[in-house]
Design a protein around this motif. Structure first.
Motif, PDB file in Angstrom:
ATOM      1  N   TYR A  72       0.837  -1.204   0.000  1.00 25.72           N
ATOM      2  CA  TYR A  72       0.000   0.000   0.000  1.00 25.72           C
ATOM      3  C   TYR A  72       0.869   1.251   0.000  1.00 25.72           C
ATOM      4  O   TYR A  72       1.812   1.357   0.795  1.00 25.72           O
ATOM      5  N   PRO A  74       0.506   5.729  -0.303  1.00 22.52           N
ATOM      6  CA  PRO A  74      -0.459   6.837  -0.281  1.00 22.52           C
ATOM      7  C   PRO A  74      -0.863   7.253  -1.689  1.00 22.52           C
ATOM      8  O   PRO A  74      -0.191   6.927  -2.668  1.00 22.52           O
ATOM      9  N   PHE A  82       3.692   5.192   3.785  1.00 15.10           N
ATOM     10  CA  PHE A  82       3.002   4.788   5.002  1.00 15.10           C
ATOM     11  C   PHE A  82       3.974   4.325   6.087  1.00 15.10           C
ATOM     12  O   PHE A  82       3.560   4.064   7.218  1.00 15.10           O
ATOM     13  N   ARG A  87       1.414   6.759  10.398  1.00 10.15           N
ATOM     14  CA  ARG A  87       0.528   6.719   9.232  1.00 10.15           C
ATOM     15  C   ARG A  87      -0.146   5.359   9.046  1.00 10.15           C
ATOM     16  O   ARG A  87      -0.935   5.185   8.123  1.00 10.15           O
ATOM     17  N   VAL A  88       0.172   4.398   9.917  1.00  7.48           N
ATOM     18  CA  VAL A  88      -0.558   3.126   9.959  1.00  7.48           C
ATOM     19  C   VAL A  88      -1.149   2.975  11.349  1.00  7.48           C
ATOM     20  O   VAL A  88      -0.439   3.090  12.351  1.00  7.48           O
ATOM     21  N   HIS A 141      -8.607   0.124   5.395  1.00  4.22           N
ATOM     22  CA  HIS A 141      -9.229   1.250   4.699  1.00  4.22           C
ATOM     23  C   HIS A 141      -8.378   2.488   4.942  1.00  4.22           C
ATOM     24  O   HIS A 141      -7.501   2.500   5.805  1.00  4.22           O
ATOM     25  N   ARG A 142      -8.631   3.530   4.153  1.00  6.24           N
ATOM     26  CA  ARG A 142      -7.849   4.759   4.228  1.00  6.24           C
ATOM     27  C   ARG A 142      -8.694   5.883   4.820  1.00  6.24           C
ATOM     28  O   ARG A 142      -9.893   5.975   4.539  1.00  6.24           O
ATOM     29  N   GLU A 143      -8.058   6.727   5.618  1.00  6.07           N
ATOM     30  CA  GLU A 143      -8.711   7.892   6.201  1.00  6.07           C
ATOM     31  C   GLU A 143      -7.776   9.089   6.094  1.00  6.07           C
ATOM     32  O   GLU A 143      -6.554   8.935   6.084  1.00  6.07           O
ATOM     33  N   GLU A 272      -2.999  11.328   4.817  1.00  5.96           N
ATOM     34  CA  GLU A 272      -3.637  10.042   4.519  1.00  5.96           C
ATOM     35  C   GLU A 272      -3.095   8.970   5.458  1.00  5.96           C
ATOM     36  O   GLU A 272      -1.879   8.826   5.621  1.00  5.96           O
ATOM     37  N   THR A 273      -4.000   8.234   6.076  1.00  8.47           N
ATOM     38  CA  THR A 273      -3.645   7.222   7.080  1.00  8.47           C
ATOM     39  C   THR A 273      -4.236   5.877   6.672  1.00  8.47           C
ATOM     40  O   THR A 273      -5.370   5.816   6.197  1.00  8.47           O
ATOM     41  N   LEU A 274      -3.462   4.819   6.833  1.00  2.00           N
ATOM     42  CA  LEU A 274      -3.924   3.468   6.538  1.00  2.00           C
ATOM     43  C   LEU A 274      -4.382   2.817   7.839  1.00  2.00           C
ATOM     44  O   LEU A 274      -3.601   2.702   8.789  1.00  2.00           O
TER      45      LEU A 274
END
Length: 286
Positions: A72, A74, A82, A87-88, A141-143, A272-274
């Protein structure tokens, strides 16, 4: 880069007609994969332990978080993006502590596309996602989340490093035989006290390195778009006259400004965060 359509190229190398779809019309996945726990208890996981091979992907003695970072990226396309601090979210401790070996092989039907550098990185993302979903029941999912960050800007006087002499691994190795490859492109070598040399890298790769050193995500605002050769030297100024002890190395902030002609500025940004919704230890090889 954001996921792109993999199309037939002018050289006639077949590739997926749609993102994430192989030459046989099925979702991209490795034909054969082995995931085994590494119990050697020795060595560290560095970029040289994760690499793309002519027939697939290899990982040696690394935590599964490293495989996650290969699967994954970004939306801005920053390889290993990430991997930067925070970021995770939701990863269990074992994903960071337990070590695994992965040996994943390409289906012969997808081999021509795999040999195309423009297609290979995208294929790797999809194939690693399939591997982790199958073997670890991974769901993510991504946020977008507000976080404190450091913004990387050009300092007064401009950058103090040069355009890369080459971005080809063989050419870099010929000049610097002790470097290792960086997933996503470029080469590096680490030295004493946190010193490092990076060759043929974009600024996006530098931001990943600096994020892990500074303890926050670093956002590139330099406007620099090329590939560069960059050196950071954690020199120790000398010995204190008062007590005879050695002075500590400079901070990463000082190194960046004095040696690179860049500056890290504190800020807040939406990052962006995983988010890991579910994951299990890998199923045994069949």
């Amino acid at each position: 880069m954001p996921f792109a359509v993999l199309a037939q190229n002018s050289a006639g190398q077949g590739a997926a007609a749609r993102p994430g779809v192989g030459a046989d019309g099925k979702p991209l996945a490795f034909a054969v994969d082995s995931v085994r726990k590494n119990v050697s208890g020795t060595g560290s996981c560095d970029p040289g332990h994760l690499y793309l091979a002519a027939d697939g992907f290899r990982m040696r003695n690394c935590p599964l978080m490293a495989a996650l970072f290969m699967a994954y990226v970004p939306a801005d396309g920053s390889t290993l993006g990430f991997a930067t601090d925070g970021r995770v979210v939701g990863a269990p401790d074992w994903m960071r502590s337990e070590r695994y070996d992965i040996d994943a092989r390409i289906d012969p039907a997808d081999m021509a596309a795999w040999q195309n550098p423009a297609a290979q990185k995208e294929m790797l993302h999809f194939m690693m996602q399939s591997l982790l979903a199958e073997r670890c029941k991974l769901a993510v999912h991504r946020e977008m989340r507000d976080k404190p960050v450091y913004v990387l800007v050009v300092a007064k006087g401009g950058p103090k490093f040069q355009q890369a002499k080459s971005v080809e691994s063989a050419a870099i190795l010929a000049q610097h035989p002790n470097v290792g490859s960086i997933p996503g492109g470029g080469m590096f070598a680490s030295g004493a006290g946190g010193s490092m040399e990076l060759y043929g890298i974009p600024i996006a790769t530098l931001t990943v390195v600096l994020s892990n050193r500074a303890g926050r995500t670093v956002v590139d605002k330099t406007g620099l778009t090329g590939a560069y050769d960059i050196k950071l030297t954690a020199t120790q100024p000398g010995t204190s006259a008062e007590n005879g002890t050695q002075d500590p190395p400079p901070s990463i902030f000082t190194m960046v400004q004095e040696q690179l002609g860049l500056r890290l500025e504190s800020a807040k940004a939406t990052v962006e965060t995983l988010v890991i919704d579910h994951v299990e230890r890998p199923a045994e090889n069949q």
